[in-house]
Design a protein around this motif. Structure first.
Motif, PDB file in Angstrom:
ATOM      1  N   LEU A 108       1.137  -0.605   0.134  1.00 33.19           N
ATOM      2  CA  LEU A 108      -0.613   0.324   0.463  1.00 33.19           C
ATOM      3  C   LEU A 108       1.013   1.261   0.190  1.00 33.19           C
ATOM      4  O   LEU A 108       0.640   2.189  -0.723  1.00 33.19           O
ATOM      5  CB  LEU A 108      -0.963  -0.089   0.784  1.00 33.19           C
ATOM      6  CG  LEU A 108      -2.269   1.289   1.625  1.00 33.19           C
ATOM      7  CD1 LEU A 108      -2.647   1.562   0.356  1.00 33.19           C
ATOM      8  CD2 LEU A 108      -3.084   1.331   2.635  1.00 33.19           C
TER       9      LEU A 108
ATOM     10  N   TRP B 174       2.108   1.266  -3.323  1.00 26.86           N
ATOM     11  CA  TRP B 174       0.349   2.138  -4.774  1.00 26.86           C
ATOM     12  C   TRP B 174       1.013   3.357  -3.492  1.00 26.86           C
ATOM     13  O   TRP B 174       0.257   4.185  -5.408  1.00 26.86           O
ATOM     14  CB  TRP B 174      -0.639   1.410  -4.044  1.00 26.86           C
ATOM     15  CG  TRP B 174      -1.202   1.938  -4.667  1.00 26.86           C
ATOM     16  CD1 TRP B 174      -1.631   1.480  -5.838  1.00 26.86           C
ATOM     17  CD2 TRP B 174      -2.844   2.308  -4.348  1.00 26.86           C
ATOM     18  NE1 TRP B 174      -2.916   2.165  -6.459  1.00 26.86           N
ATOM     19  CE2 TRP B 174      -3.234   2.580  -5.519  1.00 26.86           C
ATOM     20  CE3 TRP B 174      -3.027   3.318  -3.145  1.00 26.86           C
ATOM     21  CZ2 TRP B 174      -4.398   3.816  -5.146  1.00 26.86           C
ATOM     22  CZ3 TRP B 174      -4.121   3.808  -3.068  1.00 26.86           C
ATOM     23  CH2 TRP B 174      -4.620   4.859  -4.245  1.00 26.86           C
ATOM     24  N   GLN B 175       0.880   4.193  -2.819  1.00 28.77           N
ATOM     25  CA  GLN B 175       0.307   5.955  -2.412  1.00 28.77           C
ATOM     26  C   GLN B 175       1.669   6.361  -3.059  1.00 28.77           C
ATOM     27  O   GLN B 175       1.120   7.635  -4.018  1.00 28.77           O
ATOM     28  CB  GLN B 175       0.295   6.012  -1.130  1.00 28.77           C
ATOM     29  CG  GLN B 175       0.257   7.058  -0.731  1.00 28.77           C
ATOM     30  CD  GLN B 175       0.614   7.257   1.381  1.00 28.77           C
ATOM     31  OE1 GLN B 175       1.037   6.321   1.394  1.00 28.77           O
ATOM     32  NE2 GLN B 175      -0.211   8.146   1.724  1.00 28.77           N
TER      33      GLN B 175
END
Length: 230
Positions: A56, A59-60
């Motif tokens: 995550l 991805w961020q």
């Protein structure tokens, strides 16, 4: 130089790949058939959560890059493809390491994972570190490419000083990964191995120091933003 901050095919494809990578984290888990199986799955939750959080984070950073700058020329497409390739390769070493550390029989709970000898653990930590460095080096290269493009063709919605700040932030991650590799390679195993893992806890303090001491200098630097004066 193509620039767009709307969701485009690059981001759509990238999100699909990230979604597939998350699927690979859980694809080997079967539906529990007994209460003991269910509890085994629950005990595997910390390893899954840690792996999920790391993906995550990546991805961020990826999402923020395209939202802020929106460059999608040829080199950016290929760098993005390389990033996605590394993400897919990185999933299984990441899952394996987290399971070894905080899984049901992980080191954190006094267990000894099957199929991993003491001599192999440094190699596993090195593999994780190389993947971590590669991911954030590619993100740094994406920022560098955008900086080059936006210096050549200014965009009124982008402050080049902030772009350099975000470029530096990706290099903070890289420096932590490099430090981990140096610790596992140069120190005795009894010291270097735990230190190479603990050093990732410095990511937060390192970013705090970067934003506290380095970012103000970057924002005061004599680099004119691409936003025209009003």
């Amino acid at each position: 130089m193509p620039v767009s901050r709307d969701v485009n095919r690059i981001e759509g494809f990238s999100d699909a790949v990230f979604g597939f990578a998350l699927t690979l984290l859980v694809v080997s888990l079967e539906v529990p058939r007994t209460f003991a199986d269910m509890m085994q799955s629950v005990r595997a939750l910390p390893a899954f959560a840690a792996s999920f959080a790391i993906l995550l984070l990546i991805w961020q950073e990826h999402h923020g890059f395209f939202r802020r700058y929106g460059v999608h020329d040829g080199p950016t497409i290929w760098l993005n493809g390389l990033l996605l390739f590394v993400v897919l390769f990185y999933v299984y070493p990441l899952k394996f390491l987290m399971t070894m550390l905080i899984g049901p029989h992980g080191v954190l709970f006094g267990g000894r994972p099957e199929g991993v000898s003491d001599a192999q653990v440094p190699g596993l930590m090195a593999m994780y570190g190389v993947g971590f460095i590669a991911l954030f080096l590619i993100l740094a290269a994406l920022h560098w490419r955008s900086l080059s493009c936006l210096k050549a063709v200014p965009d009124s919605g982008v402050d080049l000083r902030l772009l350099r700040v975000h470029l530096g932030a990706t290099l903070v991650y890289v420096s932590i990964g490099v430090l981990s590799l140096l610790l596992v390679a140069l120190l005795p195993t009894s010291v270097g191995l735990p230190a190479s893992g603990i050093v990732y806890a410095l990511i937060g303090p390192a970013h705090f120091a970067y934003h506290r001491f380095v970012v103000p200098r970057l924002m005061r630097a004599d680099v004119p933003p691409s936003v025209p004066p009003t």
